[in-house]
Design a protein around this motif. Structure first.
Motif, short mmCIF file in Angstrom:
data_model
loop_
_atom_site.label_atom_id
_atom_site.label_comp_id
_atom_site.label_asym_id
_atom_site.label_seq_id
_atom_site.Cartn_x
_atom_site.Cartn_y
_atom_site.Cartn_z
N ALA A 104 -7.82 -7.14 26.12
CA ALA A 104 -8.03 -5.73 25.78
C ALA A 104 -7.68 -5.51 24.32
N PRO A 105 -8.26 -4.48 23.70
CA PRO A 105 -7.91 -4.18 22.30
C PRO A 105 -6.43 -3.82 22.18
N LEU A 106 -5.83 -4.22 21.10
CA LEU A 106 -4.43 -3.89 20.86
C LEU A 106 -4.31 -2.44 20.37
N GLU A 107 -3.26 -1.77 20.84
CA GLU A 107 -3.01 -0.38 20.47
C GLU A 107 -1.55 -0.23 20.03
N GLU A 108 -1.32 0.74 19.18
CA GLU A 108 0.05 1.11 18.88
C GLU A 108 0.47 2.22 19.84
N ARG A 109 1.57 2.00 20.54
CA ARG A 109 2.13 2.99 21.45
C ARG A 109 3.54 3.32 20.97
N ILE A 110 3.75 4.52 20.48
CA ILE A 110 5.07 4.93 20.03
C ILE A 110 5.79 5.54 21.23
N TYR A 111 6.73 4.79 21.77
CA TYR A 111 7.44 5.19 22.99
C TYR A 111 8.93 5.38 22.72
N ARG A 112 9.51 6.32 23.48
CA ARG A 112 10.96 6.38 23.56
C ARG A 112 11.45 5.24 24.45
N LEU A 113 12.59 4.67 24.11
CA LEU A 113 13.23 3.67 24.95
C LEU A 113 14.64 4.15 25.25
N ARG A 114 14.99 4.20 26.53
CA ARG A 114 16.33 4.66 26.94
C ARG A 114 17.04 3.51 27.65
N CYS A 115 18.16 3.08 27.09
CA CYS A 115 18.95 2.02 27.71
C CYS A 115 19.87 2.63 28.76
N VAL A 116 20.11 1.91 29.82
CA VAL A 116 21.02 2.37 30.86
C VAL A 116 22.44 2.55 30.32
N GLU A 117 22.73 1.93 29.18
CA GLU A 117 24.05 2.05 28.57
C GLU A 117 24.28 3.40 27.91
N GLY A 118 23.25 4.22 27.76
CA GLY A 118 23.43 5.54 27.18
C GLY A 118 22.98 5.68 25.75
N ALA A 146 20.11 13.26 36.21
CA ALA A 146 20.83 13.84 37.35
C ALA A 146 21.52 12.78 38.20
N VAL A 147 21.26 11.52 37.95
CA VAL A 147 21.88 10.43 38.71
C VAL A 147 22.71 9.59 37.74
N ASP A 148 24.02 9.76 37.80
CA ASP A 148 24.91 9.04 36.90
C ASP A 148 25.04 7.58 37.29
N HIS A 149 25.30 6.76 36.30
CA HIS A 149 25.77 5.41 36.58
C HIS A 149 27.15 5.57 37.22
N PRO A 150 27.56 4.67 38.12
CA PRO A 150 28.88 4.83 38.75
C PRO A 150 30.03 4.94 37.77
N ARG A 151 29.83 4.46 36.51
CA ARG A 151 30.94 4.48 35.56
C ARG A 151 30.74 5.36 34.34
N TRP A 152 29.59 6.03 34.23
CA TRP A 152 29.41 6.97 33.13
C TRP A 152 28.24 7.90 33.43
N SER A 153 28.23 9.00 32.71
CA SER A 153 27.17 10.00 32.89
C SER A 153 25.88 9.52 32.23
#
Length: 345
Positions: free
Chosen positions: A149-163, A296-303
């Motif tokens: 497939a043709p390559l595309e640039e996708r500007i995405y947010r990335l959220r780590c579980v670490e916060g 709305a769903v916290d990690h057991p050790r942090w928000s």
């Protein structure tokens, strides 16, 4: 990611100045600084003791690699691509942060280990086996994958579980193009992924203390895998992926925590039942199979209600609210209609 006794998963960074056209952008990757996760948290509460002890091995190795002049993972090449959909106008995370602040345990447990050690990984030649419940199983070389497939640039947010979070200009194509190539059977309900195992080039896979059972495994439901937002990335900032960011081929699923976006993929299997995944096997209480971003769903050790954007003012910069599905709810919430997302976290 983080965890209390077992371990912490993997997410990644990246950022650059918004690239409004389709040209590639070049910047040199710099060795960066280590970063902490959100407000100060004692190391003993974040990293399992076994992982903490292993870090001493890598500190010594880092000094040795500087002295011996080991290869640097900066042999990026420009890519041709078009501007893709689902972008964001948020400022990009600096490329330096994206390429030096990484979770990739195959190279070590500290954020700087991937940039320090991934230069030894040989990513050419590379091939990916696609098998399981498909009509046309295949093993495809990287060059053939790039023709799907043709390559595309996708500007995405990335959220780590670490916060922490980033905004990254990935270069890639929809995973659905790869799956269409092998023709999934009607009995296929999930897609399983595996990362390379090569201890000779991935020092994090060697030693007495192992954070995970290799290979690293991840999985998606088939409808998640076929969703237009789900891509296979081969580059960022207009160039081929650096090794520490998952070269030469990685998954990007922007509405899920970063550890779901498995790196350096060598196998994709279509299966009928939910496949085992590395962090869920390691600590199912803390890391669910779905791992959708959910304030709305916290990690057991942090928000999980807020996050720290990498590159915006350091450790004590104001935290921003985390968005359900990382801000992609309009596109993906329907996939989970009727599901209790506190149970299927």
């Amino acid at each position: 990611m983080l965890d209390k006794r077992p371990d912490q998963p993997a997410c990644e960074p990246d950022r650059l100045k918004a690239n409004d056209g389709k040209k590639s952008v070049r910047q040199s990757a710099a060795v960066g600084t280590r970063d902490a996760l959100g407000p100060p948290i004692p190391s003993s509460e974040i990293t399992p003791r076994a992982l903490y002890l292993r870090r001493r091995e890598f500190i010594g190795g880092a000094i040795a690699s500087l002295a011996l002049g080991l290869p640097s993972p900066s042999n990026a090449e420009p890519l041709a691509f078009d501007k893709g959909p689902f972008g964001t106008t948020e400022p990009l995370t600096p490329k330096k942060d994206v390429t030096t602040y990484n979770n990739f345990y195959e190279f070590g447990t500290d954020k700087g280990d991937p940039a320090s050690y991934a230069g030894k990984l040989k990513t050419s030649p590379w091939s990916v086996a696609i098998d399981g419940l498909v009509a046309k199983p295949a093993t495809l070389a990287q060059d053939d994958i790039l023709k799907l497939a043709p390559l595309e640039e996708r500007i995405y947010r990335l959220r780590c579980v670490e916060g922490w979070s980033m905004v990254i200009p990935w270069i890639g194509f929809p995973l659905s193009a790869l799956l269409a190539r092998v023709e999934p059977l009607a009995s296929a309900k999930f897609v399983a992924f595996e990362t390379l195992v090569r201890p000779s080039e991935m020092p994090g896979q060697k030693g007495f203390f192992q954070p995970l059972d290799w290979p690293y495994r991840e999985g998606l439901r088939l409808d998640e895998a076929m969703h237009p937002l789900t891509i296979l990335a081969v580059g960022l900032y207009g160039e081929t992926l650096p090794n520490q960011n998952g070269a030469p081929l990685r998954l990007v699923v922007p509405w899920k925590y970063g550890f779901k976006s498995i790196k350096s993929i060598v196998r994709v299997s279509l299966v009928e039942r939910q496949p085992p995944t590395s962090w869920n096997m390691q600590n199912p209480r803390e890391y669910g199979f779905y791992s959708n971003v959910n304030p709305a769903v916290d990690h057991p050790r942090w928000s999980q209600a807020t996050e720290r954007r990498i590159g915006e003012g350091g450790l004590f910069a104001p935290r921003r609210p985390t968005l359900p599905f990382n801000g992609y709810g309009e596109q993906v919430a329907s996939l989970y209609a009727g599901m209790d997302l506190k149970t299927y976290f």
